[in-house]
Structures are given as structure tokens and as C-alpha cells.
Design an enzyme around this catalytic site. Structure first.
Site, PDB file in Angstrom:
ATOM      1  N   GLU A   1       0.934  -1.031  -0.061  1.00  0.00           N
ATOM      2  CA  GLU A   1       0.048   0.050  -0.060  1.00  0.00           C
ATOM      3  C   GLU A   1       0.923   1.304  -0.114  1.00  0.00           C
ATOM      4  OE1 GLU A   1      -1.328   1.805   3.323  1.00  0.00           O
ATOM      5  OE2 GLU A   1      -0.923   0.017   4.715  1.00  0.00           O
TER       6      GLU A   1
ATOM      7  N   LYS B   1      -3.242  -1.978  15.555  1.00  0.00           N
ATOM      8  CA  LYS B   1      -2.719  -1.006  16.452  1.00  0.00           C
ATOM      9  C   LYS B   1      -3.547  -0.931  17.721  1.00  0.00           C
ATOM     10  CE  LYS B   1       0.802   1.620  14.423  1.00  0.00           C
ATOM     11  NZ  LYS B   1       1.028   2.314  13.125  1.00  0.00           N
TER      12      LYS B   1
HETATM   13  N1  PSU Z   1      -2.547   1.582  10.624  1.00  0.00           N
HETATM   14  C1  PSU Z   1      -1.146   1.572  10.732  1.00  0.00           C
HETATM   15  N2  PSU Z   1      -0.546   2.212   9.673  1.00  0.00           N
HETATM   16  C2  PSU Z   1      -1.027   2.895   8.662  1.00  0.00           C
HETATM   17  C3  PSU Z   1      -2.386   2.555   8.643  1.00  0.00           C
HETATM   18  C4  PSU Z   1      -3.163   2.113   9.606  1.00  0.00           C
HETATM   19  O1  PSU Z   1      -0.593   1.046  11.744  1.00  0.00           O
HETATM   20  O2  PSU Z   1      -0.327   3.433   7.835  1.00  0.00           O
HETATM   21  C5  PSU Z   1      -3.004   3.256   7.234  1.00  0.00           C
HETATM   22  C6  PSU Z   1      -3.481   2.206   6.228  1.00  0.00           C
HETATM   23  O3  PSU Z   1      -3.126   2.742   4.979  1.00  0.00           O
HETATM   24  C7  PSU Z   1      -4.671   1.930   6.644  1.00  0.00           C
HETATM   25  C8  PSU Z   1      -5.466   3.162   6.896  1.00  0.00           C
HETATM   26  O4  PSU Z   1      -5.409   1.137   5.371  1.00  0.00           O
HETATM   27  O5  PSU Z   1      -4.464   3.759   7.635  1.00  0.00           O
HETATM   28  C9  PSU Z   1      -6.577   3.214   7.622  1.00  0.00           C
HETATM   29  O6  PSU Z   1      -7.176   4.616   7.904  1.00  0.00           O
HETATM   30  P1  PSU Z   1      -8.778   4.702   8.300  1.00  0.00           P
HETATM   31  O7  PSU Z   1      -8.661   4.446   9.848  1.00  0.00           O
HETATM   32  O8  PSU Z   1      -8.870   6.140   7.979  1.00  0.00           O
HETATM   33  O9  PSU Z   1      -9.576   3.772   7.585  1.00  0.00           O
END
Ligand code: PSU
Ligand code: MN
Length: 305
Positions: free
Chosen positions: A27, A162
Site C-alpha cells: 500500500e 494497532k
Molecule cells: N494503521 C497503521 N499504519 C497505517 C495505517 C493504519 O498502523 O499506515 C493506514 C493504512 O493505510 C490503513 C489506513 O489502511 O491507515 C486506515 O485508515 P482509516 O482508519 O482512516 O480507515
């Protein structure tokens, strides 16, 4: 006409896919919005090398001027990593805007999965997935990564959600969606910065070959959707969960104070935690994404072998 994404694969990725060679998707949100500059560019390049050394072709995914692209070259990677360019954060719901306005953006786990699936890439390595946020019973903040895991046929290797998230609720949600959660050489759910969140994984498998086999059997049986493989951070790189918890509590309080919500919340929390832990979280982050790239490459090799 059957619908199809505006999609371009690099020559290398297209050749690998056509020849049945292993390919690992990556990603780009982690590059643009998850890690600070210049570590983001360095880490991205290093990971590509790790995947190559392991016998697979890396395919970093992003949307470039309105076209979903699998396999960024060095200049494109540098562009996504440059903090001075405006790079959108694209999840599933953001793709129509980027396509119709020829915009450039980094893809989240959700958008990367759906583009990987459209390109025919079955394995994807990342750091952490999005999930059910703490307080989601009020905010309704549940990452689009979860429903995407329920629908796109891609195996996602991560180090667990996380602890900024509600981990038990995230696991419940994955169960509802029918997503198998496989612990790689672990019985307990890893929690990104540490090896255990005190929760059991659904199933434990100890080899990449067994994981590849499970995925193939799942899709062969017509059970659509992803598989989540959780790979604990190496013990030497762990951070004390109590230390992280304090950082998370502080970061959440600050987000609340500044009324930060929606797609800005995850990048904000990651950035704050990095500041609070004075870079310790960054070090752990780099170690675990490397570890995940190795496993993902091994799974991809087994799947095509
Ligand atoms: N969690 C992490 N590192 C990240 C992300 C999530 O530990 O970089 C990023 C990933 O790209 C994940 C996105 O798909 O954040 C999720 O964002 P949201 O919570 O806005 O859906
Ligand atoms: Mn959200």
C-alpha cells in the site's frame, strides 16, 4: 460492457502476473501518510528490495493522475513520498473522485486490496490495518479496511491492528464478515508494537506453505474475501505495551481536543505517537513491515509454486 477499473500495471508486474510469477502488493498510504519523510522513501525502497531478494516482484499500488497503478517506479515512489506534493488518502469511497478528476493519491489497505484483486495480485504486505476505533459505539468510526477484507480475494499480512483501535471489537467485526484471522507461528493476537494483545487468534499456522494452501482452498471453495495473516513483531523490536498505552491515551486526548476525526484521525494518531515515543515507534514500525514483507513474499512464492 463489464465494469473495470482504470488500471495500469508496470511492465515488470504485468510480465510476472502473465508468467504466473509471485507478486506482492504494497500500500502507499503507509508511505505518504504513515511514515515521516525521508524515512518513508527509504523504507519503501528497502521493502521492495526485501521482496525481490525473497524471489517475488513488489507492486506498490497508488492512483496516479486518475489511474490505479500496480508497480510504481522509483520516480513515482519518490513522488508519493514527497511531503511537499498533495497526495490524497484514498480508500474505496475516494476512488471515484480520484478517477473522475485525474487525481493522484495513496491507497489505504482497502483501496490497495481492491486494486490488487482487480490486477490479479493475491498477496499484500503492510504494517497495520485499520479497524474499529475506540469509541466507535458513538463515532461509528470503523475503517473501510474491514469490509474490504470481507469482499476482496487478497491475503493481507500485517502485524495486527494497532492498539489505537479497539482490538477485540475489530476481531468481532472480522468474524461477522467471515474473514479468517491466521496467526503465523503465534497463538495470541499480536498488537503491532508488541507481540500479544492477550487475545487468541482463530488459527495458528507455522509455514508459508500452509497459509498459501488455506487461501487457495478458501477461494477454490467460492468463499470470497480476504484472509488476514497476523505476524508478530520480532521480540527484540517490541515496545513495552504500557509505554505505548500512555502515548495512545495522550494522542487520543489531543485528537479530541483538536476535534480531529474521519480520515485524518489515523494519520494524526500515528504521528502523535511517534512524537510521544520519540521515534521508538518508528523503529519498531520499520522492523515489523520488513518482517511482513518477508512472510508475504514467501506466501506469494508458495501460492504460485
Ligand atoms: N494503521 C497503521 N499504519 C497505517 C495505517 C493504519 O498502523 O499506515 C493506514 C493504512 O493505510 C490503513 C489506513 O489502511 O491507515 C486506515 O485508515 P482509516 O482508519 O482512516 O480507515
Ligand atoms: Mn475512519
Amino acid at each position: 460492457m463489464a465494469p473495470s477499473l482504470p488500471l495500469k500495471c508496470s511492465l515488470e508486474v504485468a510480465d510476472a502476473l502473465a508468467g504466473g510469477q509471485p507478486v506482492v502488493a504494497r500500500e502507499s498510504t503507509i508511505i505518504a501518510h504513515g511514515l515521516p519523510h525521508p524515512e518513508n522513501a527509504k523504507t519503501a525502497q528497502l521493502l521492495e528490495q526485501t521482496i525481490r531478494d525473497r524471489g517475488a516482484v513488489p507492486a506498490t499500488i497508488a492512483v496516479l493522475e486518475g489511474v490505479a497503478t500496480a508497480g510504481l517506479n522509483a520516480a513515482e515512489l519518490a513522488h508519493i513520498a514527497n511531503p511537499e506534493t498533495e497526495i490524497l488518502k484514498l480508500s474505496r469511497r475516494d476512488l471515484p473522485f480520484a478517477f473522475s478528476k485525474n487525481r493522484t493519491g495513496a491507497t489505504t489497505v482497502a483501496a490497495t486490496m481492491l486494486i490488487a484483486a482487480a490486477a490479479g495480485i493475491r498477496v499484500f504486505a503492510t504494517g497495520g490495518i485499520g479497524g474499529v476505533h475506540r469509541g466507535a459505539e458513538v463515532s461509528f468510526d470503523i475503517s473501510a479496511d474491514l469490509p474490504e477484507l470481507g469482499r476482496s480475494d487478497v491475503a493481507v499480512v500485517c502485524a495486527g491492528p494497532k492498539a489505537i483501535l479497539n482490538i477485540p471489537a475489530t476481531l468481532e467485526y472480522l468474524e461477522t464478515l467471515g474473514v479468517p484471522v491466521i496467526g503465523y507461528r503465534c497463538d495470541m493476537m499480536p498488537a503491532f508494537w508488541s507481540q500479544s494483545a492477550d487475545l487468541h487468534v482463530d488459527y495458528r499456522l507455522d509455514t508459508a506453505a500452509e497459509i498459501a494452501d488455506l487461501c487457495i482452498q478458501k477461494w477454490r471453495a467460492g468463499l470470497n474475501g480476504g484472509v488476514l495473516i497476523v505476524n508478530p513483531i520480532p521480540q527484540v523490536n517490541q515496545i513495552d505495551p504500557a509505554k505505548i498505552e500512555t502515548a495512545i491515551t495522550d494522542a487520543l486526548a489531543l485528537a479530541d481536543e483538536k476535534s480531529i476525526s474521519g480520515k485524518a484521525l489515523t494519520p494524526f494518531l500515528l504521528d502523535q505517537i511517534r512524537h510521544i515515543t520519540e521515534g521508538a515507534s518508528l523503529h519498531a514500525n520499520k522492523a515489523l513491515v520488513h518482517n511482513n514483507a518477508l512472510l508475504a513474499a514467501d506466501i506469494a512464492v508458495e501460492m504460485t509454486g
